[in-house]
Write a protein that holds these residues in place. Structure first.
Motif, PDB file in Angstrom:
ATOM      1  N   THR A 105      35.087  58.189 -20.888  1.00  0.00           N
ATOM      2  CA  THR A 105      34.632  57.865 -22.238  1.00  0.00           C
ATOM      3  C   THR A 105      34.532  56.358 -22.384  1.00  0.00           C
ATOM      4  N   ARG A 106      33.364  55.867 -22.745  1.00  0.00           N
ATOM      5  CA  ARG A 106      33.174  54.430 -22.915  1.00  0.00           C
ATOM      6  C   ARG A 106      34.139  53.894 -23.975  1.00  0.00           C
ATOM      7  N   GLY A 107      34.751  52.766 -23.681  1.00  0.00           N
ATOM      8  CA  GLY A 107      35.685  52.160 -24.627  1.00  0.00           C
ATOM      9  C   GLY A 107      37.137  52.528 -24.384  1.00  0.00           C
ATOM     10  N   ARG A 108      37.378  53.465 -23.465  1.00  0.00           N
ATOM     11  CA  ARG A 108      38.757  53.829 -23.122  1.00  0.00           C
ATOM     12  C   ARG A 108      39.042  53.386 -21.685  1.00  0.00           C
ATOM     13  N   ASN A 109      40.292  53.057 -21.418  1.00  0.00           N
ATOM     14  CA  ASN A 109      40.651  52.799 -20.022  1.00  0.00           C
ATOM     15  C   ASN A 109      41.784  53.716 -19.601  1.00  0.00           C
ATOM     16  N   TYR A 110      41.954  53.851 -18.299  1.00  0.00           N
ATOM     17  CA  TYR A 110      42.756  54.943 -17.753  1.00  0.00           C
ATOM     18  C   TYR A 110      43.672  54.498 -16.615  1.00  0.00           C
ATOM     19  N   VAL A 111      44.690  55.302 -16.391  1.00  0.00           N
ATOM     20  CA  VAL A 111      45.406  55.298 -15.122  1.00  0.00           C
ATOM     21  C   VAL A 111      44.680  56.319 -14.248  1.00  0.00           C
ATOM     22  N   VAL A 112      44.149  55.868 -13.130  1.00  0.00           N
ATOM     23  CA  VAL A 112      43.373  56.733 -12.240  1.00  0.00           C
ATOM     24  C   VAL A 112      44.213  57.030 -10.995  1.00  0.00           C
ATOM     25  N   ILE A 113      44.378  58.296 -10.668  1.00  0.00           N
ATOM     26  CA  ILE A 113      45.153  58.664  -9.484  1.00  0.00           C
ATOM     27  C   ILE A 113      44.254  59.344  -8.461  1.00  0.00           C
ATOM     28  N   CYS A 114      44.369  58.916  -7.216  1.00  0.00           N
ATOM     29  CA  CYS A 114      43.516  59.422  -6.133  1.00  0.00           C
ATOM     30  C   CYS A 114      44.366  59.973  -4.993  1.00  0.00           C
ATOM     31  N   ASN A 115      43.856  60.989  -4.335  1.00  0.00           N
ATOM     32  CA  ASN A 115      44.475  61.426  -3.089  1.00  0.00           C
ATOM     33  C   ASN A 115      44.188  60.385  -2.009  1.00  0.00           C
ATOM     34  N   HIS A 116      44.979  60.431  -0.938  1.00  0.00           N
ATOM     35  CA  HIS A 116      44.881  59.365   0.070  1.00  0.00           C
ATOM     36  C   HIS A 116      45.090  59.942   1.459  1.00  0.00           C
ATOM     37  N   ARG A 117      43.975  60.125   2.195  1.00  0.00           N
ATOM     38  CA  ARG A 117      44.050  60.710   3.528  1.00  0.00           C
ATOM     39  C   ARG A 117      43.577  59.767   4.626  1.00  0.00           C
ATOM     40  N   SER A 118      43.039  58.603   4.252  1.00  0.00           N
ATOM     41  CA  SER A 118      42.410  57.744   5.252  1.00  0.00           C
ATOM     42  C   SER A 118      42.289  56.319   4.735  1.00  0.00           C
ATOM     43  N   LEU A 119      42.217  55.362   5.665  1.00  0.00           N
ATOM     44  CA  LEU A 119      41.936  53.978   5.268  1.00  0.00           C
ATOM     45  C   LEU A 119      40.537  53.849   4.672  1.00  0.00           C
ATOM     46  N   MET A 120      39.698  54.827   4.932  1.00  0.00           N
ATOM     47  CA  MET A 120      38.347  54.810   4.387  1.00  0.00           C
ATOM     48  C   MET A 120      38.362  55.002   2.869  1.00  0.00           C
ATOM     49  N   ASP A 121      39.478  55.449   2.316  1.00  0.00           N
ATOM     50  CA  ASP A 121      39.582  55.586   0.865  1.00  0.00           C
ATOM     51  C   ASP A 121      39.466  54.228   0.172  1.00  0.00           C
ATOM     52  N   VAL A 122      39.939  53.173   0.839  1.00  0.00           N
ATOM     53  CA  VAL A 122      39.994  51.840   0.228  1.00  0.00           C
ATOM     54  C   VAL A 122      38.611  51.314  -0.152  1.00  0.00           C
ATOM     55  N   PRO A 123      37.624  51.321   0.765  1.00  0.00           N
ATOM     56  CA  PRO A 123      36.297  50.822   0.371  1.00  0.00           C
ATOM     57  C   PRO A 123      35.519  51.755  -0.551  1.00  0.00           C
ATOM     58  N   VAL A 124      36.053  52.946  -0.810  1.00  0.00           N
ATOM     59  CA  VAL A 124      35.363  53.895  -1.687  1.00  0.00           C
ATOM     60  C   VAL A 124      35.858  53.797  -3.129  1.00  0.00           C
ATOM     61  N   THR A 125      37.175  53.616  -3.311  1.00  0.00           N
ATOM     62  CA  THR A 125      37.743  53.737  -4.654  1.00  0.00           C
ATOM     63  C   THR A 125      37.306  52.639  -5.615  1.00  0.00           C
ATOM     64  N   THR A 126      37.806  51.424  -5.427  1.00  0.00           N
ATOM     65  CA  THR A 126      37.543  50.352  -6.400  1.00  0.00           C
ATOM     66  C   THR A 126      36.060  50.140  -6.693  1.00  0.00           C
ATOM     67  N   PRO A 127      35.185  50.027  -5.680  1.00  0.00           N
ATOM     68  CA  PRO A 127      33.778  49.734  -5.985  1.00  0.00           C
ATOM     69  C   PRO A 127      33.065  50.824  -6.774  1.00  0.00           C
ATOM     70  N   PHE A 128      33.428  52.081  -6.543  1.00  0.00           N
ATOM     71  CA  PHE A 128      32.636  53.181  -7.103  1.00  0.00           C
ATOM     72  C   PHE A 128      33.304  53.887  -8.274  1.00  0.00           C
ATOM     73  N   MET A 129      34.351  53.297  -8.813  1.00  0.00           N
ATOM     74  CA  MET A 129      34.894  53.781 -10.076  1.00  0.00           C
ATOM     75  C   MET A 129      33.887  53.484 -11.185  1.00  0.00           C
ATOM     76  N   PRO A 130      33.813  54.330 -12.205  1.00  0.00           N
ATOM     77  CA  PRO A 130      32.839  54.095 -13.273  1.00  0.00           C
ATOM     78  C   PRO A 130      33.097  52.829 -14.078  1.00  0.00           C
ATOM     79  N   GLN A 131      34.343  52.310 -14.018  1.00  0.00           N
ATOM     80  CA  GLN A 131      34.692  51.138 -14.811  1.00  0.00           C
ATOM     81  C   GLN A 131      35.426  50.127 -13.941  1.00  0.00           C
ATOM     82  N   ALA A 132      35.448  48.875 -14.431  1.00  0.00           N
ATOM     83  CA  ALA A 132      36.183  47.826 -13.730  1.00  0.00           C
ATOM     84  C   ALA A 132      37.652  48.203 -13.641  1.00  0.00           C
ATOM     85  N   ASN A 133      38.283  47.823 -12.534  1.00  0.00           N
ATOM     86  CA  ASN A 133      39.650  48.269 -12.277  1.00  0.00           C
ATOM     87  C   ASN A 133      40.341  47.362 -11.280  1.00  0.00           C
TER      88      ASN A 133
END
Length: 247
Positions: A74-102
């Motif tokens: 929802t635009r205008g709200r910010n969140y605690v986002v929790i992700c599963n973690h199975r690989s170092l490849m998670d790192v280049p995927v999470t921050t850049p492709f979240m819908p909002q700055a984080n």
């Protein structure tokens, strides 16, 4: 067959490492404004540059990313986002492709890697898990991140899941943060990163499509019990992973 796959994995790992650092050397110049920008603008710029860089890298690495569920934000709200973690490849995927700055909670040890460590630090709250002082400081930093209107991205499993189970046991931190800050939690499931960079193999990489699914947010109040909230999110994410994971 395994021999061919292992050889291919090593060759592709060399290609992946080469393209990662080659594209990073171009991207580094676009990160420089982060030095003079105040927060949260620096985090927003960091995410935009990271997204452009990672789009190029993932394309070259043969790892196209599909995203589902962004409408749960929802635009205008910010969140605690929790992700599963199975690989170092998670790192280049999470921050850049979240819908909002984080910002992401991140291992302090990665910050010493030349050049990459600087980029990594800019988008992260650094944590030394062995230090109680570092854990306290990082928790306060995460509260400040949320107070600035940014999302805080956390891997509640702590370290990579090397088991055959969908998730490892969750730590309390993300849920305690959400309760204290009274911020909703968005569960996120990342699929197939462990097929690209398996946690149990060294210098091995294979191309594979990736997926990141955003689930509906779970509302949180100051009266919520941390353990009950943790168990609830663990079950939601486990059930979703089992119903959508393709071996």
């Amino acid at each position: 067959m395994n021999l061919v796959k292992n050889i291919t994995g090593r060759i592709w790992a060399l290609w992946g490492l080469t393209t990662f650092f080659a594209t990073m050397m171009i991207a580094i110049f676009f990160y420089l404004p982060c030095f003079i920008m105040p927060e949260p603008n620096a985090a927003r710029w960091h995410r935009q540059v990271s997204r452009a860089w990672m789009r190029v890298f993932l394309l070259l690495a043969g790892c196209p990313l599909r995203i589902r569920g962004k409408e749960n934000y929802t635009r205008g709200r910010n969140y605690v986002v929790i992700c599963n973690h199975r690989s170092l490849m998670d790192v280049p995927v999470t921050t850049p492709f979240m819908p909002q700055a984080n910002k992401t909670i991140a291992k302090k040890s990665f910050a010493v890697v030349p050049i990459f460590g600087w980029i990594y630090s800019l988008g992260s709250v650094l944590l030394d898990r062995k230090s109680a002082v570092s854990r306290r400081k990082s928790f306060e930093q995460m509260r400040k991140v949320l107070g600035m209107g940014l999302d805080m991205v956390i891997y509640p499993e702590g370290t990579r899941n090397r088991t055959s189970e969908p998730l490892k046991k969750f730590h309390d931190g993300a849920f305690r943060l959400a309760v204290i800050a009274e911020k909703p939690i968005v569960p996120v499931l990342i699929f197939n990163t462990d097929k690209v960079l398996p946690a149990n193999k060294v210098f091995y990489m294979l191309p594979h499509h990736l997926e990141m699914h955003f689930l509906p947010p779970v509302e949180v109040s100051a009266q919520d019990n941390v353990n009950e909230l943790k168990d609830r999110l663990f079950q939601i994410m486990t059930d979703y992973y089992r119903s959508h994971h393709k071996p």
